[in-house]
Write an enzyme that holds these catalytic residues in place. Structure first.
Site, mmCIF file in Angstrom:
data_model
loop_
_atom_site.group_PDB
_atom_site.id
_atom_site.type_symbol
_atom_site.label_atom_id
_atom_site.label_comp_id
_atom_site.label_asym_id
_atom_site.label_seq_id
_atom_site.Cartn_x
_atom_site.Cartn_y
_atom_site.Cartn_z
ATOM 1 C CB THR A 1 36.402 37.278 36.404
ATOM 2 O OG1 THR A 1 35.970 36.212 36.687
ATOM 3 C CG2 THR A 1 37.999 36.352 34.716
ATOM 4 N NE ARG B 1 45.384 33.948 35.839
ATOM 5 C CZ ARG B 1 46.234 32.857 37.179
ATOM 6 N NH1 ARG B 1 47.105 33.350 37.360
ATOM 7 N NH2 ARG B 1 45.506 31.847 37.800
ATOM 8 C CG ASP C 1 33.917 31.072 39.426
ATOM 9 O OD1 ASP C 1 34.124 30.728 37.856
ATOM 10 O OD2 ASP C 1 35.004 31.377 40.638
ATOM 11 C CD GLU D 1 38.042 35.068 44.097
ATOM 12 O OE1 GLU D 1 38.593 34.081 44.787
ATOM 13 O OE2 GLU D 1 38.506 34.355 42.875
ATOM 14 C CD GLU E 1 43.278 30.382 34.789
ATOM 15 O OE1 GLU E 1 43.373 31.322 34.505
ATOM 16 O OE2 GLU E 1 42.503 29.568 35.547
HETATM 17 C C1 DMJ Z 1 41.456 34.310 38.842
HETATM 18 O O1 DMJ Z 1 42.002 34.360 38.204
HETATM 19 C C2 DMJ Z 1 40.086 34.880 39.157
HETATM 20 O O2 DMJ Z 1 39.385 35.277 39.561
HETATM 21 C C3 DMJ Z 1 39.081 33.898 38.071
HETATM 22 O O3 DMJ Z 1 37.965 34.397 38.158
HETATM 23 C C4 DMJ Z 1 39.086 32.740 39.248
HETATM 24 N N1 DMJ Z 1 40.400 32.505 40.331
HETATM 25 C C5 DMJ Z 1 41.382 33.563 40.173
HETATM 26 C C6 DMJ Z 1 41.288 34.047 41.755
HETATM 27 O O4 DMJ Z 1 41.108 33.304 42.323
#
Ligand code: DMJ
Length: 453
Positions: free
Chosen positions: A444, A121, A244, A360, A117
């Site tokens: 992501t 982030r 994912d 998403e 995370e």
């Molecule tokens: C985000 O922190 C990122 O997109 C991660 O890959 C998946 N979950 C959350 C958003 O839903």
């Protein structure tokens, strides 16, 4: 032959061109109007963060209080949202957020943080904002953070532990998953390229390769893996949360770094996903779950997190599947006017009713609009945005939903709502110059990274 026919044809052609020009400028005007609305709503969320949670990780929009993930703030929301502020040209807000980060953000803290995370982030956010602003302090913070995260990789397999202490380097929690072990290379790799220190690239690349090497004989990965033994502890395979972005980074690391190993791993993995995880129901395309060893279908569930997959399919050139899967995601969205976390796609029953302001489906709409230019996707994006505002807007920002059926809200506004959801809404409708899509690779968490090295 009628002598007037060629002249008539020219006139008809001119009329068609003029009327399609008019409808294009009408579409453009409408898009700009939606982009402005997105910006206004983003500001509603941001201003309330400023008002009730400034300096903390996140706003709790119902109680109008703040939340810090680890008891002390790592400025999660300002770091995650900074590049959105910059892209929306909200210069005053961006400068204020940057000043706060420059002044107050320190990673010298005796806390265990989640490597994944914090990487997607904070590390991703700092790097993309550095590239957008040229503020060297952001790169210095990124390097300090990356260095403090490195002990996470010190397991017997090279797969990272889930948690690492930012001050002591102690690690804990050896049971991880492919998303957490394999979604680090865009950020660590960019850090290497920008600092000239290869260690970041090497550690994150090894973690990705070690995850891939442990795929089953069929070529699938499972849902959880012990980083000390390298053994799978859950053989459930899917493209949903927990796996994912492992697939996402195989393709994107090829795109950003031109790393041929990543391309090979992608090429070996994706046909297997199509063979065992893709599912056809009522003529619709969905992706379900299967046992990684036998390939047997174990679950027919799909959800808000899976909805990133059309974007990845589109980015990797598979537009036909991307379009079909996006239609399925939109069907899921429309079931209750906003998407649930999980449904059973064979019955369309809701299995997990929350909505966490996830991005998403918006991300995929943006990618499909970019690649097809089809107005179907701007209309889809507008519907999704209107529903999002209708059900999630609250007096003090945006709130997640406890239940998409009753629309009851929950006291949560995750930083990704500002980093991703609003950013993708905005980019979908903004003029093309807002960001050169083909020059960046989004991590992501929707942080655009550029090959500036
Ligand atoms: C985000 O922190 C990122 O997109 C991660 O890959 C998946 N979950 C959350 C958003 O839903």
């Amino acid at each position: 032959m009628n002598a007037k026919a060629p002249a008539l044809r020219v006139i008809t052609l001119l009329l068609v061109l003029i009327s399609s020009g008019c409808s294009k400028s009408r579409d453009d005007a409408r898009a700009r109007e939606v982009a402005d609305r997105v910006k206004t709503e983003f500001l509603h969320a941001w201003n309330n963060y400023e008002r009730y949670a400034w300096g903390h990780d996140a706003l709790k929009p119902l109680s109008k209080t703040s939340h810090d993930w680890y008891g002390q703030s790592l400025l999660m929301t300002p770091v995650d949202a900074l590049d959105t502020l910059v892209l929306m040209k909200l210069d005053t807000e961006a400068d204020k957020a940057r000043a706060l980060i420059d002044r107050d953000l320190s990673f010298d803290r005796d806390i265990y943080v989640k490597n994944f995370e914090i990487t997607i982030r904070l590390l991703g956010g700092l790097l993309s904002s550095y590239q957008l602003t040229g503020d060297k302090r952001l790169l210095a913070l990124a390097e300090d953070l990356g260095t403090r995260l490195l002990p996470a990789f010190e397991s017997p397999t090279g797969l990272p532990y889930v948690y690492v202490n930012l001050r002591t380097g102690q690690i804990r929690d050896p049971v991880s998953n492919p998303a957490e072990t394999g979604t680090l290379l865009l950020e660590f790799g960019t850090l290497s390229k920008l600092t000239g220190k290869s260690i970041f690239y090497d550690k994150a690349k090894r973690a990705l390769v070690e995850t891939y090497k442990r795929r089953s004989q069929l070529g699938l990965v499972g849902s959880s893996i012990n980083v000390e033994t390298g053994a799978w502890t859950d053989p459930d395979s899917h493209v949903s949360g927990g796996i994912d972005s492992y697939y996402e980074y195989l393709w994107k690391c090829w795109l950003l770094f031109g790393d041929k190993d990543c391309l090979e791993m992608w090429n070996a993995s994706i046909p297997v996903v199509q063979k065992y995880l893709a599912d056809e129901v009522r003529g619709e395309l969905w992706y379900g779950h299967a046992d990684m060893t036998t390939g047997r279908r174990t679950e027919t569930t799909y959800g808000a997190l899976d909805a990133f997959f059309p974007a990845l399919l589109a980015l990797s050139g598979d537009l036909p599947r991307a379009r079909r899967l996006q239609a399925s995601s939109f069907k899921m969205w429309n079931l209750h006017g906003i998407e649930p976390e999980v449904i059973d796609y064979t019955t369309m029953e809701v299995k997990a009713a929350t909505y966490h302001l996830r991005p998403e489906i918006v991300e995929s709409t943006y990618y499909l609009h970019h690649y097809t230019g089809d107005s179907e996707y701007s209309r889809m994006g507008e519907t999704i945005f209107d529903d999002f505002v209708k059900y999630c807007r609250t007096e003090a920002g945006y709130a997640a939903l406890k239940d998409v059926i009753t629309k009851e809200k929950r006291d949560e506004m995750e930083s990704f709502a500002l980093a991703e959801t609003f950013k993708y809404f905005y980019l979908l409708f903004a003029p093309p110059g807002a960001l050169e899509f083909d020059k960046v690779v989004f991590n992501t968490e929707a942080h655009p990274l550029r090959r500036t090295w």
